[in-house]
Motif scaffolding. Structure first.
Motif: not given
Lengths: 327, 306
Positions: A135-137, A150, A218-219, A221-222, A230, A236, B1, B3-4, B6-8, B10, B14-17, B290, B294, B297, B305
């Protein structure tokens, strides 16, 4: 027509089919284990009688082999083992002479409890952390979780175990007792003993789980429906728990399940550090004693646990995602 | 809030924006490398660290201050200090020197096992996907079964068959990787088998070998590389675990897992440096591998994964 009928029939009894496949897989596993174990050089009789350094005649060795059934042809030994398996009888340990089911039952309790405790620790830490990181990426929270994750993958559990022992000795001047106390005899003593190995193992476990939670979240949330949630102004908490987490849970459940299956038999090293008499230690001992029947029984147990856990995960999928059905 | 949201927002699949470089860009080796360094600075730093580690391991003879196997009973359990930076162990051997020499063992087993295992696994995977039918079915069932054992159990069983020692250890760890790599490589190979260019190759009369090596193998290089790097760290961890159990590297050879066993546990309070430093060596090495894994990958094949 006949083919169609057969297919219909098979579709009508998927559960039976699953069970048949399960049994077939287990049988193949059994054959492989049987062969594998017997390829290990040196047999138990030589190891026990000759390596002691005492003088033994051929006759004594042969007699001992006959007593353990090692002089029979291989196929006969396999049939004997299979015949026992059908009755859930794994035979007797070639080393201790006690029934294997009994030997395993003694240790299974400990291994199972340790696996459950580690899972609880891992889940309690990993899922909130994974969600927060997703959520706080891109914030410091995310980076911290990632770094801890890691590092968790890279830290050998047995080293962490040694460090825990060191910390206990230095700060508490105390070590966990060497003898195992069952939970129902003295819960406090039991938990005080097992919490340390559970922590050592739980760290790696939670690292794996939190990484998976984060990337699955993450996947999700997109996804469009999360954006919709939202947009219509849901809280939230509701969006994250009900819309996102529920859908992100599948890979996480898989990881947790597989890791749990691994813990039942795979803790060969950590158990050694804490001197815990679990399944993993039994396995290492059995290998060094060339205790064929015991190795067979344990490998079958480990593979069996894995297969059953996989099966349970499949069932959980149906509950988590109503779109999936196996009927 | 915010934050989320912004993720959406993107864009892109692709993976993780992140923008993911496609495989096609790999053609220009130098520019691909430059892009990798720019996009994955951490991964690049890890690669440099691994190179330094390899150099240290190669030059262990000149870099190590002491002979790693020489006992010195006058200096048992020596504290870390000016003469022995990381202290000495139960036989008075210099811990730092043993760690430097241990890097040799770790890297040898790590690279040996993951390269051998991945190569064998990839070959079986490609063959399984290419030939299909009963061959494929049998190989897949066998792989499924082998995967139902934890890697360490598999490696333990194989070591029990082969005996301890460095070559056998490489073989045992490598073999236990085979089914895991095989499944991944087979999955990528399967999709390539169905492409039109493989069909075209068959149509112009190309043989099995030509199709496999000219058309299929180049396309599974990405998952192969990703798996090799992912398994490097695991191989080092496995080596340490097996050596710790006394089933891997034998005394007096310097190996990190071996350094942690026996006296290191027994005298952990009296000489904590015996347990702390080798463990740190394992952790930082595996961590470095590792991080590189990562990054590779993400750069090569974000769908994977491990």
């Amino acid at each position: 027509m006949a083919r169609y009928l057969i297919r219909r029939l098979l579709l009508m009894i998927p559960t039976l089919l699953t069970v048949a496949v399960l049994i077939l897989t287990l049988l193949t596993v059994a054959v492989l284990i049987f062969v594998l174990v017997r390829v290990i050089p040196g047999d138990i009789v030589e190891l026990r009688l000759v390596s002691g350094g005492s003088f033994v005649t051929r006759g004594v060795i042969e007699a001992e082999r006959a007593r353990l059934g090692l002089n029979k042809p291989l196929w006969q030994q396999f049939v004997d083992w299979m015949a026992g398996l059908v009755r859930f009888d794994l035979g007797t340990s070639m080393w201790t002479g006690a029934p294997i089911t009994h030997e395993i039952a003694l240790r299974f309790q400990l291994s199972l409890q340790l696996a459950i405790m580690s899972t609880l620790i891992a889940v309690a830490i990993a899922i909130p952390l994974g969600i927060t990181a997703a959520v706080r990426r891109g914030t410091w929270v995310d980076y911290t979780v990632q770094i801890v994750g890691v590092a968790g993958l890279a830290t050998p559990s047995f080293w962490l175990a040694i460090l825990l022992l060191l910390a206990l000795l230095t700060y508490a001047h105390w070590l966990p007792p060497l003898t195992f106390t069952p939970l129902w005899v003295d819960p406090r003593a039991n938990l005080l003993q097992l919490i340390w190995p559970a922590l050592a193992v739980g760290y790696r476990y939670s690292a794996v789980t939190s990484r998976m939670t984060r990337s699955a979240m993450l996947e999700v949330l997109r996804e469009d429906y999360v954006r919709t949630a939202w947009a219509k102004g849901l809280a939230q908490r509701v969006i994250i728990v009900r819309h996102a987490l529920r859908n992100a849970l599948m890979p996480v459940v898989t990881v947790i399940g597989l890791e749990f299956a691994f813990l039942i038999g795979g803790l060969v090293v950590t158990e050694q550090v804490f001197n815990l008499n679990g399944i993993g230690k039994l396995f290492v001992d059995a290998i060094s004693h060339r205790d064929y029947t015991m190795i067979q029984g344990l490998m079958l147990l480990v593979a069996g646990v894995y297969i059953v856990v996989n099966f349970l995960i499949d069932l959980l999928y149906v509950w988590l995602d109503p779109r999936i059905s196996y009927g | 809030m915010a934050e989320p949201r912004r993720v959406i927002a993107t864009p892109g699949p692709n993976v993780e924006g992140r923008r993911v470089p496609s495989l096609a860009t790999k053609r220009h080796g130098a520019s691909w490398l430059a892009r990798f360094v720019r996009r994955y600075p951490l991964g690049a730093a890890a690669a440099v660290a691994i190179m330094i580690m390899a150099v240290v391991a190669a030059l262990a003879g000149t870099l190590a201050p002491y002979d790693p196997v020489a006992n010195d009973f006058g200096a048992m359990f020596g504290r870390p200090g000016a003469t022995h930076w990381f202290g000495t162990d139960a036989y008075g051997r210099d811990v730092l020197s043993r760690i430097i020499y241990g890097a040799r063992t770790a890297l040898l087993v790590g690279f040996g096992a993951s390269l051998a295992g991945a190569t064998l696994g990839a070959m079986i995977g490609v063959a399984s996907a290419y030939f299909g039918g009963t061959t494929d079915l049998l190989i897949q069932r066998l792989a499924d079964i082998m995967i139902s054992f934890p890697i360490i159990i598999l490696a333990l069983a194989i070591v029990a068959i082969l005996g301890s020692g460095i070559q056998n250890l490489i073989l045992a760890i490598g073999l236990s990787f085979v089914p895991r790599i095989e499944l991944v490589v087979r999955a990528s190979a399967l999709s390539i088998r169905r492409t039109t260019y493989v069909e075209a190759a068959r149509a112009i009369g190309a043989g099995h070998w030509r199709i496999i090596f000219r058309h299929m193998v180049p396309n599974v290089v990405a998952p192969y590389l990703v798996m090799v790097t992912a398994f490097l760290g695991q191989a080092i961890l496995l080596e340490a675990s097996l050596s710790f159990l006394g089933l891997g590297i034998n005394e007096p050879t310097a190996a990190w897992g071996l350094m942690l066993s026996g006296a290191a546990v027994e005298f952990v309070q009296r000489a904590p440096w015996m347990a702390v430093f080798p463990g740190l060596a394992i952790t930082t090495t595996v961590l470095t591998f590792n991080v590189l894994g990562d990054a590779l990958r993400d750069a090569l094949d974000p769908r994977l994964r491990t």
